[in-house]
Design a protein around this motif. Structure first.
Motif, mmCIF file in Angstrom:
data_model
loop_
_atom_site.group_PDB
_atom_site.id
_atom_site.type_symbol
_atom_site.label_atom_id
_atom_site.label_comp_id
_atom_site.label_asym_id
_atom_site.label_seq_id
_atom_site.Cartn_x
_atom_site.Cartn_y
_atom_site.Cartn_z
ATOM 1 N N ALA A 1 32.667 33.879 54.169
ATOM 2 C CA ALA A 1 32.622 32.395 53.656
ATOM 3 C C ALA A 1 33.113 32.470 52.263
ATOM 4 N N ALA A 2 32.842 33.477 51.541
ATOM 5 C CA ALA A 2 32.959 33.726 50.058
ATOM 6 C C ALA A 2 34.492 34.430 49.801
ATOM 7 N N ARG A 3 35.233 34.198 50.775
ATOM 8 C CA ARG A 3 36.634 35.057 50.527
ATOM 9 C C ARG A 3 37.537 34.765 49.288
ATOM 10 N N ASP A 4 37.321 33.400 49.237
ATOM 11 C CA ASP A 4 38.279 32.857 48.283
ATOM 12 C C ASP A 4 37.689 32.912 46.926
ATOM 13 N N ALA A 5 36.522 32.605 46.949
ATOM 14 C CA ALA A 5 35.744 32.926 45.550
ATOM 15 C C ALA A 5 36.057 34.343 45.209
ATOM 16 N N MET A 6 35.684 35.090 45.948
ATOM 17 C CA MET A 6 35.695 36.624 45.646
ATOM 18 C C MET A 6 37.097 36.860 45.139
ATOM 19 N N ASN A 7 38.058 36.496 45.680
ATOM 20 C CA ASN A 7 39.539 36.787 45.305
ATOM 21 C C ASN A 7 39.660 36.115 44.006
ATOM 22 N N ALA A 8 39.118 34.843 44.018
ATOM 23 C CA ALA A 8 39.384 34.367 42.331
ATOM 24 C C ALA A 8 39.029 35.137 41.299
ATOM 25 N N THR A 9 37.835 35.874 41.583
ATOM 26 C CA THR A 9 37.565 36.727 40.253
ATOM 27 C C THR A 9 38.083 37.943 40.211
ATOM 28 N N SER A 10 39.043 38.292 41.242
ATOM 29 C CA SER A 10 39.916 39.697 41.048
ATOM 30 C C SER A 10 41.161 39.114 40.032
ATOM 31 N N GLU A 11 41.227 38.022 39.615
ATOM 32 C CA GLU A 11 42.157 37.696 38.441
ATOM 33 C C GLU A 11 41.876 38.493 37.160
ATOM 34 N N TRP A 12 42.988 38.859 36.413
ATOM 35 C CA TRP A 12 42.904 39.709 35.458
ATOM 36 C C TRP A 12 42.639 38.628 34.022
ATOM 37 N N PHE A 13 41.400 38.336 34.087
ATOM 38 C CA PHE A 13 41.147 37.370 32.906
ATOM 39 C C PHE A 13 40.726 38.180 31.653
#
Length: 201
Positions: free
Chosen positions: A90-102
């Protein structure tokens, strides 16, 4: 097919990550000496000892604003603590969002809209909604062969378990469906399980 990694594989994409699969994802939260929180997923992650309980993850590559590594390892070097947040489907999209190179100034919890809570045994944030959180104190950071490759080991000092993941006294993965990393851009999810007894049991 056989190839030596130093000679290249000749394929469109590197098959190595797809061979060692599936891999659990360590969603690692850290806090810098300046109080800034960070959250990032790592698929080179696993538990590595029972007593005391210990985990490890590996960070590869670096960012220009962090020298020889990334935000997570930099902050762990500063404070000596980190938290592993278990990733559910259920958290796949949130997890993926945090993989961005901020940039190092960005709080990924805020950027991805993830609610945080304070850990109990360490000064670090954790993902409030995660099925489980493992609060860890650093034991060692081991440089690995190659540029910017580090293995980070920690002793688990506190464990949070979401109530609905305990079924008849057992931490039941089917209650939340763990997300796992495969090769390339592929992921998989655990939706079934079976039991095998060791010989002699």
């Amino acid at each position: 097919m056989f190839y030596r990694p130093e000679d290249g594989h000749g394929l469109p994409h590197n098959p190595f990550n797809a061979i060692v699969t599936p891999r659990p994802i360590g969603w690692i939260s850290t806090r810098g000496a300046d109080g800034h929180d960070n959250l990032a997923p790592y698929s080179f992650f696993n538990a590595c000892a029972y007593v005391p309980p210990q985990v490890m993850f590996c960070s590869t590559g670096s960012k220009e604003d962090r020298g020889d590594t990334k935000d997570s390892v930099t902050q762990i070097r500063e404070t000596g603590v980190f938290c592993v947040n278990i990733v559910e489907y259920a958290a796949r999209d949130a997890m993926n969002a945090t993989s961005e190179w901020f940039g190092k100034e960005v709080d990924e919890f805020a950027a991805a809209g993830i609610e945080k809570a304070e850990c109990d045994t360490i000064a670090c944030a954790r993902v409030l909604s995660a099925p489980a959180n493992l609060e860890c104190r650093l034991t060692q950071i081991v440089p690995l062969e190659g540029k910017s490759n580090f293995a980070v080991f920690g002793e688990v000092t506190g464990i949070h378990i979401r109530d609905n993941c305990l079924v008849d006294g057992v931490f039941d993965v089917l209650a939340f469906n763990p997300l796992s990393r495969m090769g390339y851009r592929d992921y998989t999810v655990v939706r079934e399980k079976f039991e095998l007894k060791r010989p002699g049991e």
